[in-house]
Scaffold this motif. Structure first.
Motif, PDB file in Angstrom:
ATOM      1  N   GLY A 304       0.268  -1.493  -0.090  1.00  0.00           N
ATOM      2  CA  GLY A 304       0.000  -0.350   0.134  1.00  0.00           C
ATOM      3  C   GLY A 304       1.050   1.295  -0.171  1.00  0.00           C
ATOM      4  O   GLY A 304       1.819   0.809   0.109  1.00  0.00           O
ATOM      5  N   GLY A 305      -0.036   2.141  -0.616  1.00  0.00           N
ATOM      6  CA  GLY A 305       1.421   3.798  -0.397  1.00  0.00           C
ATOM      7  C   GLY A 305       1.253   4.599   1.250  1.00  0.00           C
ATOM      8  O   GLY A 305       2.278   5.537   1.007  1.00  0.00           O
ATOM      9  N   THR A 306       0.741   4.035   2.037  1.00  0.00           N
ATOM     10  CA  THR A 306       0.851   4.476   3.321  1.00  0.00           C
ATOM     11  C   THR A 306       2.359   3.889   3.880  1.00  0.00           C
ATOM     12  O   THR A 306       2.466   3.967   4.699  1.00  0.00           O
ATOM     13  CB  THR A 306      -0.257   3.955   4.204  1.00  0.00           C
ATOM     14  OG1 THR A 306      -0.540   3.132   4.414  1.00  0.00           O
ATOM     15  CG2 THR A 306      -1.267   4.652   3.648  1.00  0.00           C
ATOM     16  N   VAL A 307       2.851   2.729   2.944  1.00  0.00           N
ATOM     17  CA  VAL A 307       3.388   1.741   4.111  1.00  0.00           C
ATOM     18  C   VAL A 307       5.220   2.487   3.511  1.00  0.00           C
ATOM     19  O   VAL A 307       5.329   2.291   2.403  1.00  0.00           O
ATOM     20  CB  VAL A 307       3.747   0.105   3.809  1.00  0.00           C
ATOM     21  CG1 VAL A 307       5.353  -0.562   4.498  1.00  0.00           C
ATOM     22  CG2 VAL A 307       2.789  -0.329   4.314  1.00  0.00           C
ATOM     23  N   SER A 308       5.849   2.894   4.040  1.00  0.00           N
ATOM     24  CA  SER A 308       7.995   3.930   3.581  1.00  0.00           C
ATOM     25  C   SER A 308       8.501   2.361   3.750  1.00  0.00           C
ATOM     26  O   SER A 308       7.977   1.046   3.750  1.00  0.00           O
ATOM     27  CB  SER A 308       8.002   3.803   5.068  1.00  0.00           C
ATOM     28  OG  SER A 308       8.275   2.958   5.767  1.00  0.00           O
ATOM     29  N   PRO A 309       9.085   2.767   2.628  1.00  0.00           N
ATOM     30  CA  PRO A 309      10.226   1.146   2.009  1.00  0.00           C
ATOM     31  C   PRO A 309      10.505   1.289   2.663  1.00  0.00           C
ATOM     32  O   PRO A 309      11.135  -0.360   2.683  1.00  0.00           O
ATOM     33  CB  PRO A 309      11.296   2.675   1.114  1.00  0.00           C
ATOM     34  CG  PRO A 309      10.508   3.857   0.117  1.00  0.00           C
ATOM     35  CD  PRO A 309       9.272   4.153   1.908  1.00  0.00           C
ATOM     36  N   GLU A 310      11.565   1.689   4.049  1.00  0.00           N
ATOM     37  CA  GLU A 310      11.532   1.335   5.114  1.00  0.00           C
ATOM     38  C   GLU A 310      11.481   0.266   5.840  1.00  0.00           C
ATOM     39  O   GLU A 310      12.036  -0.799   6.231  1.00  0.00           O
ATOM     40  CB  GLU A 310      12.078   2.152   5.757  1.00  0.00           C
ATOM     41  CG  GLU A 310      13.129   3.382   5.941  1.00  0.00           C
ATOM     42  CD  GLU A 310      12.374   4.347   4.884  1.00  0.00           C
ATOM     43  OE1 GLU A 310      11.689   4.235   4.436  1.00  0.00           O
ATOM     44  OE2 GLU A 310      13.904   5.177   4.137  1.00  0.00           O
ATOM     45  N   ALA A 311       9.930   0.389   6.121  1.00  0.00           N
ATOM     46  CA  ALA A 311       9.276  -0.625   6.933  1.00  0.00           C
ATOM     47  C   ALA A 311       8.653  -1.855   6.112  1.00  0.00           C
ATOM     48  O   ALA A 311       8.607  -2.919   6.485  1.00  0.00           O
ATOM     49  CB  ALA A 311       7.352   0.015   7.211  1.00  0.00           C
ATOM     50  N   GLN A 312       8.794  -1.763   5.033  1.00  0.00           N
ATOM     51  CA  GLN A 312       8.469  -2.354   3.419  1.00  0.00           C
ATOM     52  C   GLN A 312       9.978  -3.448   3.812  1.00  0.00           C
ATOM     53  O   GLN A 312       9.919  -4.370   3.791  1.00  0.00           O
ATOM     54  CB  GLN A 312       8.018  -2.147   2.311  1.00  0.00           C
ATOM     55  CG  GLN A 312       8.003  -3.273   1.481  1.00  0.00           C
ATOM     56  CD  GLN A 312       8.250  -3.016   0.385  1.00  0.00           C
ATOM     57  OE1 GLN A 312       7.573  -1.079  -0.247  1.00  0.00           O
ATOM     58  NE2 GLN A 312       7.929  -3.356  -0.853  1.00  0.00           N
ATOM     59  N   ALA A 313      11.439  -2.917   3.710  1.00  0.00           N
ATOM     60  CA  ALA A 313      12.293  -3.433   4.516  1.00  0.00           C
ATOM     61  C   ALA A 313      12.223  -4.055   5.259  1.00  0.00           C
ATOM     62  O   ALA A 313      12.871  -5.648   5.587  1.00  0.00           O
ATOM     63  CB  ALA A 313      13.799  -3.205   3.830  1.00  0.00           C
ATOM     64  N   ARG A 314      11.953  -3.798   6.722  1.00  0.00           N
ATOM     65  CA  ARG A 314      11.642  -4.258   7.736  1.00  0.00           C
ATOM     66  C   ARG A 314      11.415  -5.183   7.790  1.00  0.00           C
ATOM     67  O   ARG A 314      11.321  -6.235   8.542  1.00  0.00           O
ATOM     68  CB  ARG A 314      11.463  -2.941   8.832  1.00  0.00           C
ATOM     69  CG  ARG A 314      11.697  -3.768  10.467  1.00  0.00           C
ATOM     70  CD  ARG A 314      11.375  -2.820  11.092  1.00  0.00           C
ATOM     71  NE  ARG A 314      11.612  -0.952  11.168  1.00  0.00           N
ATOM     72  CZ  ARG A 314      11.325  -0.306  10.480  1.00  0.00           C
ATOM     73  NH1 ARG A 314      10.162  -0.341  10.489  1.00  0.00           N
ATOM     74  NH2 ARG A 314      11.515   0.855  10.637  1.00  0.00           N
ATOM     75  N   LYS A 315      10.049  -5.383   7.375  1.00  0.00           N
ATOM     76  CA  LYS A 315       9.479  -6.592   6.990  1.00  0.00           C
ATOM     77  C   LYS A 315       9.825  -7.553   6.919  1.00  0.00           C
ATOM     78  O   LYS A 315       9.466  -8.879   7.150  1.00  0.00           O
ATOM     79  CB  LYS A 315       7.822  -6.021   5.721  1.00  0.00           C
ATOM     80  CG  LYS A 315       7.042  -6.912   6.859  1.00  0.00           C
ATOM     81  CD  LYS A 315       5.892  -7.208   7.508  1.00  0.00           C
ATOM     82  CE  LYS A 315       4.607  -7.697   7.453  1.00  0.00           C
ATOM     83  NZ  LYS A 315       4.060  -8.110   8.883  1.00  0.00           N
ATOM     84  N   ILE A 316      10.577  -7.690   5.002  1.00  0.00           N
ATOM     85  CA  ILE A 316      11.066  -8.529   4.767  1.00  0.00           C
ATOM     86  C   ILE A 316      12.473  -9.224   5.101  1.00  0.00           C
ATOM     87  O   ILE A 316      12.507 -10.400   5.680  1.00  0.00           O
ATOM     88  CB  ILE A 316      11.777  -7.742   2.976  1.00  0.00           C
ATOM     89  CG1 ILE A 316      10.446  -7.915   1.749  1.00  0.00           C
ATOM     90  CG2 ILE A 316      12.470  -9.178   3.071  1.00  0.00           C
ATOM     91  CD1 ILE A 316       9.709  -8.858   1.768  1.00  0.00           C
ATOM     92  N   ALA A 317      13.198  -7.796   6.515  1.00  0.00           N
ATOM     93  CA  ALA A 317      13.976  -8.991   6.914  1.00  0.00           C
ATOM     94  C   ALA A 317      13.992  -9.138   7.785  1.00  0.00           C
ATOM     95  O   ALA A 317      14.108 -10.666   8.894  1.00  0.00           O
ATOM     96  CB  ALA A 317      15.131  -7.055   7.605  1.00  0.00           C
TER      97      ALA A 317
END
Length: 371
Positions: A304-317
């Motif tokens: 979604g558009g509200t998720v920052s790239p940092e949060a998205q990377a953290r989720k994968i990590a």
């Protein structure tokens, strides 16, 4: 000693450009850069008095190293001009090559005229380059032979300085271009001093001051040319440290991804190779997670558009980190293939670095909690 330091730095910069041209496809820009840096290094070397005397003795012509310095400076101006105009041109490669040939032809004609004017002039006693300049610049007819090459160097490098300032920016290459342009600007200023001497205005301009300014300019040009390589080396070392924990974990899970790998080679290539291994391992992990879950890929929730790239990377990590020591059935649920895809503002390399950085932070937090 200072002359050889400058010549050595310019030689090192030239060698790096030659190595880069061998590894990558040769281009008009890289060839012009090699010519510009190599010629400027030759100018520095030819002003070392023992080498000056050696050349004059071998060629059996007094002060011949001085005219060779003139020719080298003309070649430097031509190479710099071709480099900056080709790099900033939006024309097709064939048109860029034709324009480069024209520029080299003009510089070649000027170099030939300079050599002919020197050899048809009466021979003078052997002297140092600085003394030769002091006696000949501003001395009537002998100064006319200097006007054409100096005027060409002044005009060509003025164009280079203008284009360099225009295309400088805050990126790694932009900073290097700005430093290179600053050195070129100093050469323009030194050539202007020599031009003033050549036309007879010697009251406010000293040869020694202009020569010192030219030496400082060569040092700045060498620094600007070496800056990208230095920054690339330190940046590659930092990136290796960031991706190492993630690479070790994924290599443990997917040992087959390292088969046939050649870890030796330039540091930047090693970083790129290890990032490609991480990318392959992440794809295999995601594929297996999808097969084990039995959920269709389009059924997963998107970031979604509200998720920052940092949060998205953290989720994968966090997903990777959760399966380090636990059974696969107890792993954190795979967030979905769209979470693994990099955001639009990120390249593949930047996205892998972002995931690796978040993974390293999770490992550091866990070590702190355990301690």
């Amino acid at each position: 000693m200072i002359v050889w330091v400058i010549a050595g730095l310019l030689g090192l910069a030239t060698g790096l450009r030659i190595g880069w041209a061998f590894v990558n496809k040769q281009s008009v820009v890289s060839a012009a850069m090699i010519l510009a840096l190599g010629s400027l290094g030759l100018v520095a070397a030819l002003n070392w008095q023992p080498l000056t005397l050696l050349l004059d003795t071998v060629l059996r012509w007094p002060n011949v190293s001085t005219v060779l310095s003139q020719v080298a400076l003309v070649a430097c101006a031509a190479g710099s001009c071709v480099m900056i105009t080709s790099a900033s041109s939006a024309r097709k490669p064939a048109a860029v090559r034709r324009i480069a040939i024209i520029q080299y032809s003009v510089a070649g004609v000027i170099a030939v005229i300079t050599l002919v004017a020197f050899f048809i002039a009466p021979r003078q006693p052997e002297m140092s380059p600085e003394e030769y300049l002091r006696r000949n610049l501003g001395s009537g007819g002998t100064a006319l032979a200097w006007l054409l090459p100096l005027l060409y160097v002044f005009l060509a490098l003025t164009l280079v300085a203008w284009a360099g300032v225009r295309h400088s920016n805050r990126t790694r290459r932009g900073r290097a271009l700005f430093l290179f342009t600053l050195g070129i600007g100093l050469i323009v200023l030194a050539s202007a001093f020599f031009l003033l001497r050549a036309v007879g205005s010697t009251r406010f301009v000293g040869v020694g001051s202009a020569a010192t300014l030219l030496g400082c300019a060569m040092l700045v040009v060498a620094s600007g040319s070496l800056l990208p390589s230095v920054e690339d080396w330190f940046g590659a070392r930092r990136e290796l440290r960031v991706i190492q924990p993630l690479l070790e974990e994924l290599s443990r899970r997917r040992p087959n991804i390292g088969i046939g790998v050649r870890p030796r080679g330039p540091l930047l290539f090693r970083v790129a190779e290890q990032m490609s291994l991480i990318s392959d391992a992440l794809y295999l992990e995601a594929t297996q997670a999808l097969e084990e879950s039995g959920i269709a890929p389009d059924s997963y929730e998107e970031p979604g558009g509200t998720v920052s790239p940092e949060a998205q990377a953290r989720k994968i990590a966090e997903w990777i980190h959760a399966g380090r020591d636990a059974e696969r059935s107890a792993k954190m649920a795979f967030p979905g293939p769209t979470w693994l895809r990099q955001p639009r503002a990120y390249s593949d390399r930047e996205w892998i670095l972002a995931i690796a950085d978040q993974y390293q932070r999770l490992g550091t937090l866990q070590d702190v909690a355990a301690g």
